[in-house]
Design a protein around this motif. Structure first.
Motif, short mmCIF file in Angstrom:
data_model
loop_
_atom_site.label_atom_id
_atom_site.label_comp_id
_atom_site.label_asym_id
_atom_site.label_seq_id
_atom_site.Cartn_x
_atom_site.Cartn_y
_atom_site.Cartn_z
N LEU A 72 0.83 -1.20 0.00
CA LEU A 72 0.00 0.00 0.00
C LEU A 72 0.87 1.25 0.00
N ALA A 73 1.89 1.27 0.85
CA ALA A 73 2.78 2.43 0.92
C ALA A 73 3.49 2.64 -0.42
N GLU A 74 3.93 1.54 -1.02
CA GLU A 74 4.62 1.63 -2.31
C GLU A 74 3.67 2.13 -3.40
N GLY A 75 2.45 1.63 -3.39
CA GLY A 75 1.46 2.05 -4.38
C GLY A 75 1.10 3.52 -4.24
N LEU A 76 0.95 3.97 -3.01
CA LEU A 76 0.65 5.38 -2.78
C LEU A 76 1.79 6.26 -3.26
N LYS A 78 4.02 5.57 -5.63
CA LYS A 78 4.04 5.57 -7.09
C LYS A 78 2.93 6.46 -7.64
N GLY A 79 1.77 6.39 -7.00
CA GLY A 79 0.66 7.25 -7.43
C GLY A 79 0.99 8.71 -7.30
N ARG A 80 1.64 9.07 -6.21
CA ARG A 80 2.04 10.48 -6.03
C ARG A 80 3.05 10.90 -7.09
N GLU A 81 4.01 10.02 -7.37
CA GLU A 81 5.02 10.34 -8.39
C GLU A 81 4.38 10.51 -9.76
N GLU A 82 3.49 9.61 -10.12
CA GLU A 82 2.83 9.70 -11.42
C GLU A 82 1.95 10.94 -11.51
#
Length: 108
Positions: A72-76, A78-82
């Motif tokens: 979840l932390a990794e996905g969040l 990546k979402g912020r970066e994108e």
């Protein structure tokens, strides 16, 4: 049939759980020393196997929770970066309006 199964078989006339326990204990009392030692070794192994299974299950649950949290932390992240890249590269309102106008014009 295993020794412990034969020794602990209660007569079908016993309906009460208490009487079944009494029959089991009497069966153990009437065993020879060798049979009793084999039976207790079996019980000890059964308890040990159950403990190992329970410990592995608990460890798996903890690992699963940890993995979900990390994912979840990794996905969040990546979402912020994108999202940050899209904001920098995008002229979204203008591009959207142009694309929308072109699609309307091409339909005519």
């Amino acid at each position: 049939m295993a020794l412990h199964d034969e020794a602990l078989r209660s007569p079908p006339s016993f309906q009460s759980p208490v009487m079944k326990k009494v029959a089991e204990r009497l069966a153990v009392i009437h065993m020879s020393n060798e049979e009793r030692n084999t039976y207790f070794a079996y019980l000890k192994e059964a308890v040990h196997s159950q403990d190992v299974l329970l410990a592995a299950s608990e460890k798996g649950e903890k690992s699963l929770e940890k993995g979900r949290a990390e994912g979840l932390a990794e996905g969040l992240e990546k979402g912020r970066e994108e999202r940050g890249r899209e904001k920098k590269d995008s002229t979204w309102p203008n591009d959207f309006c142009k694309a929308d106008k072109q699609s309307h014009l091409s339909r005519r």
